[in-house]
Design a protein around this motif. Structure first.
Motif, PDB file in Angstrom:
ATOM      1  N   THR A 114      18.944 122.558  40.752  1.00  0.00           N
ATOM      2  CA  THR A 114      17.606 122.036  40.491  1.00  0.00           C
ATOM      3  C   THR A 114      16.744 123.136  39.913  1.00  0.00           C
ATOM      4  OG1 THR A 114      17.851 120.550  42.383  1.00  0.00           O
ATOM      5  CG2 THR A 114      15.624 120.864  41.539  1.00  0.00           C
ATOM      6  N   GLY A 115      16.031 122.829  38.844  1.00  0.00           N
ATOM      7  CA  GLY A 115      15.102 123.774  38.247  1.00  0.00           C
ATOM      8  C   GLY A 115      15.756 124.758  37.304  1.00  0.00           C
ATOM      9  N   ASP A 116      14.891 125.596  36.704  1.00  0.00           N
ATOM     10  CA  ASP A 116      15.336 126.608  35.751  1.00  0.00           C
ATOM     11  C   ASP A 116      15.306 128.019  36.332  1.00  0.00           C
ATOM     12  OD1 ASP A 116      15.688 124.770  33.579  1.00  0.00           O
ATOM     13  OD2 ASP A 116      13.504 124.700  33.362  1.00  0.00           O
ATOM     14  N   TYR A 117      14.484 128.225  37.367  1.00  0.00           N
ATOM     15  CA  TYR A 117      14.333 129.540  37.980  1.00  0.00           C
ATOM     16  C   TYR A 117      14.303 129.390  39.492  1.00  0.00           C
ATOM     17  CZ  TYR A 117      13.005 130.717  33.269  1.00  0.00           C
ATOM     18  OH  TYR A 117      13.030 130.866  31.918  1.00  0.00           O
ATOM     19  N   SER A 118      14.906 130.367  40.168  1.00  0.00           N
ATOM     20  CA  SER A 118      14.876 130.392  41.623  1.00  0.00           C
ATOM     21  C   SER A 118      15.008 131.846  42.073  1.00  0.00           C
ATOM     22  CB  SER A 118      15.995 129.533  42.211  1.00  0.00           C
ATOM     23  OG  SER A 118      15.847 129.426  43.615  1.00  0.00           O
ATOM     24  N   ARG A 171      16.234 126.335  48.404  1.00  0.00           N
ATOM     25  CA  ARG A 171      14.923 126.197  49.057  1.00  0.00           C
ATOM     26  C   ARG A 171      13.745 126.180  48.095  1.00  0.00           C
ATOM     27  NH1 ARG A 171      15.377 126.930  54.550  1.00  0.00           N
ATOM     28  NH2 ARG A 171      17.327 127.839  55.235  1.00  0.00           N
ATOM     29  N   CYS A 172      13.870 126.850  46.946  1.00  0.00           N
ATOM     30  CA  CYS A 172      12.729 127.020  46.041  1.00  0.00           C
ATOM     31  C   CYS A 172      13.203 127.046  44.599  1.00  0.00           C
ATOM     32  CB  CYS A 172      12.018 128.334  46.386  1.00  0.00           C
ATOM     33  SG  CYS A 172      10.624 128.731  45.325  1.00  0.00           S
ATOM     34  N   ALA A 173      12.447 126.402  43.704  1.00  0.00           N
ATOM     35  CA  ALA A 173      12.780 126.436  42.282  1.00  0.00           C
ATOM     36  C   ALA A 173      11.552 126.118  41.442  1.00  0.00           C
ATOM     37  CB  ALA A 173      13.903 125.439  41.969  1.00  0.00           C
ATOM     38  N   VAL A 174      11.635 126.509  40.187  1.00  0.00           N
ATOM     39  CA  VAL A 174      10.608 126.208  39.196  1.00  0.00           C
ATOM     40  C   VAL A 174      11.302 125.601  37.984  1.00  0.00           C
ATOM     41  CG1 VAL A 174       8.897 127.198  37.610  1.00  0.00           C
ATOM     42  CG2 VAL A 174       9.089 128.077  39.944  1.00  0.00           C
ATOM     43  N   GLU A 175      10.748 124.516  37.482  1.00  0.00           N
ATOM     44  CA  GLU A 175      11.225 123.877  36.255  1.00  0.00           C
ATOM     45  C   GLU A 175      10.241 124.230  35.145  1.00  0.00           C
ATOM     46  OE1 GLU A 175      13.443 121.301  33.702  1.00  0.00           O
ATOM     47  OE2 GLU A 175      13.933 122.135  35.660  1.00  0.00           O
ATOM     48  N   GLU A 191      13.340 112.137  36.352  1.00  0.00           N
ATOM     49  CA  GLU A 191      13.051 111.547  37.671  1.00  0.00           C
ATOM     50  C   GLU A 191      14.130 111.948  38.682  1.00  0.00           C
ATOM     51  OE1 GLU A 191      10.571 109.362  38.993  1.00  0.00           O
ATOM     52  OE2 GLU A 191      10.049 107.961  37.409  1.00  0.00           O
ATOM     53  N   ARG A 192      15.383 111.999  38.250  1.00  0.00           N
ATOM     54  CA  ARG A 192      16.458 112.441  39.144  1.00  0.00           C
ATOM     55  C   ARG A 192      16.259 113.904  39.539  1.00  0.00           C
ATOM     56  NH1 ARG A 192      19.625 109.372  35.531  1.00  0.00           N
ATOM     57  NH2 ARG A 192      20.375 111.273  34.523  1.00  0.00           N
ATOM     58  N   GLU A 193      15.842 114.728  38.570  1.00  0.00           N
ATOM     59  CA  GLU A 193      15.566 116.140  38.850  1.00  0.00           C
ATOM     60  C   GLU A 193      14.437 116.274  39.879  1.00  0.00           C
ATOM     61  OE1 GLU A 193      15.628 120.494  37.743  1.00  0.00           O
ATOM     62  OE2 GLU A 193      16.997 118.908  37.173  1.00  0.00           O
ATOM     63  N   LEU A 194      13.378 115.512  39.695  1.00  0.00           N
ATOM     64  CA  LEU A 194      12.257 115.576  40.630  1.00  0.00           C
ATOM     65  C   LEU A 194      12.644 115.046  42.006  1.00  0.00           C
ATOM     66  CD1 LEU A 194       9.292 114.509  38.305  1.00  0.00           C
ATOM     67  CD2 LEU A 194       9.946 116.831  39.014  1.00  0.00           C
ATOM     68  N   ALA A 195      13.504 114.054  42.051  1.00  0.00           N
ATOM     69  CA  ALA A 195      13.978 113.524  43.336  1.00  0.00           C
ATOM     70  C   ALA A 195      14.799 114.590  44.067  1.00  0.00           C
ATOM     71  CB  ALA A 195      14.789 112.259  43.126  1.00  0.00           C
ATOM     72  N   ARG A 196      15.663 115.319  43.339  1.00  0.00           N
ATOM     73  CA  ARG A 196      16.421 116.427  43.956  1.00  0.00           C
ATOM     74  C   ARG A 196      15.460 117.507  44.447  1.00  0.00           C
ATOM     75  NH1 ARG A 196      19.672 115.827  39.536  1.00  0.00           N
ATOM     76  NH2 ARG A 196      18.817 117.671  38.525  1.00  0.00           N
ATOM     77  N   ALA A 197      14.451 117.791  43.646  1.00  0.00           N
ATOM     78  CA  ALA A 197      13.484 118.842  43.981  1.00  0.00           C
ATOM     79  C   ALA A 197      12.708 118.514  45.247  1.00  0.00           C
ATOM     80  CB  ALA A 197      12.528 119.067  42.818  1.00  0.00           C
ATOM     81  N   GLU A 256      11.990 123.189  49.796  1.00  0.00           N
ATOM     82  CA  GLU A 256      10.742 123.546  50.480  1.00  0.00           C
ATOM     83  C   GLU A 256       9.601 123.732  49.495  1.00  0.00           C
ATOM     84  OE1 GLU A 256      11.284 127.099  52.780  1.00  0.00           O
ATOM     85  OE2 GLU A 256      12.699 126.148  54.142  1.00  0.00           O
ATOM     86  N   CYS A 257       9.917 124.244  48.317  1.00  0.00           N
ATOM     87  CA  CYS A 257       8.881 124.609  47.367  1.00  0.00           C
ATOM     88  C   CYS A 257       9.403 124.407  45.943  1.00  0.00           C
ATOM     89  CB  CYS A 257       8.509 126.071  47.608  1.00  0.00           C
ATOM     90  SG  CYS A 257       6.987 126.584  46.851  1.00  0.00           S
ATOM     91  N   PHE A 258       8.657 123.660  45.155  1.00  0.00           N
ATOM     92  CA  PHE A 258       9.067 123.359  43.785  1.00  0.00           C
ATOM     93  C   PHE A 258       7.830 123.103  42.951  1.00  0.00           C
ATOM     94  CE2 PHE A 258      10.233 120.376  40.403  1.00  0.00           C
ATOM     95  CZ  PHE A 258      11.324 121.012  39.836  1.00  0.00           C
ATOM     96  N   ALA A 259       7.881 123.506  41.700  1.00  0.00           N
ATOM     97  CA  ALA A 259       6.792 123.209  40.763  1.00  0.00           C
ATOM     98  C   ALA A 259       7.359 123.067  39.361  1.00  0.00           C
ATOM     99  CB  ALA A 259       5.740 124.315  40.781  1.00  0.00           C
ATOM    100  N   VAL A 260       6.663 122.292  38.548  1.00  0.00           N
ATOM    101  CA  VAL A 260       6.944 122.207  37.117  1.00  0.00           C
ATOM    102  C   VAL A 260       5.875 123.047  36.436  1.00  0.00           C
ATOM    103  CG1 VAL A 260       7.087 120.714  35.089  1.00  0.00           C
ATOM    104  CG2 VAL A 260       7.933 119.896  37.312  1.00  0.00           C
TER     105      VAL A 260
END
Length: 156
Positions: free
Chosen positions: A29-33, A40-44, A64-70, A74-78
């Motif tokens: 999930t996401g592009d950075y962690s 636990r944490c990622a940024v898209e 939407e699938r990516e956001l559902a996984r996110a 614990e912590c995620f942002a686009v």
């Protein structure tokens, strides 16, 4: 601090001058962690045109699938490499109306409990990504340290 950048990220941030190590890896999930905290944490990261592509058709379903996984993190942002005003004024290539695009983003934020950080440009987005991850690491270090300490020396 060691940042993991998804190996599929096409325009990866270098985080030059931020005093961190960047390592390529595969993120679910996401592009950075953060190394060791990928679950636990990622940024898209999204450019404005990329974000618009995520609001229509198959791109929307995938996003939407990516956001559902996110939502399981614990912590995620686009992080968006544009301002909300850029979207409101239609400064993108898509034919989607600005009002419809903004309404989709707002709905995603509510539906998935995920903030979209409008960073103005790429430099701002890199800054926001680095500091978002840094703050998470600091908070997580404090939180997990206190949990371990509460269980005594045998837990560490």
């Amino acid at each position: 601090m060691k940042i993991i950048c998804d190996s599929r990220e096409q325009l990866a941030f270098t985080f030059g001058g931020y005093g961190c190590e960047v390592q390529a890896g595969t993120l679910t999930t996401g592009d950075y962690s953060l190394a060791g905290l990928e679950d636990r944490c990622a940024v898209e990261r999204k450019s404005l045109d990329d974000l618009l592509g995520c609001l229509i058709g198959e791109g929307r379903e995938r996003f939407e699938r990516e956001l559902a996984r996110a939502a399981g993190l614990e912590c995620f942002a686009v992080v968006v490499e544009a301002s909300m005003q850029d979207m409101a004024e239609g400064r993108y290539r898509s034919r989607m109306k600005p009002h419809a695009a903004l309404q989709s983003v707002l709905a995603f934020q509510v539906r998935h409990g995920c903030p979209f950080l409008w960073c103005g440009n790429r430099t701002g987005a890199e800054y926001a990504t680095y500091h978002f991850l840094r703050h998470y690491l600091r908070e997580a270090s404090t939180r997990y340290k206190s949990i371990l300490e509460a269980h005594g020396p045998q837990a560490a």
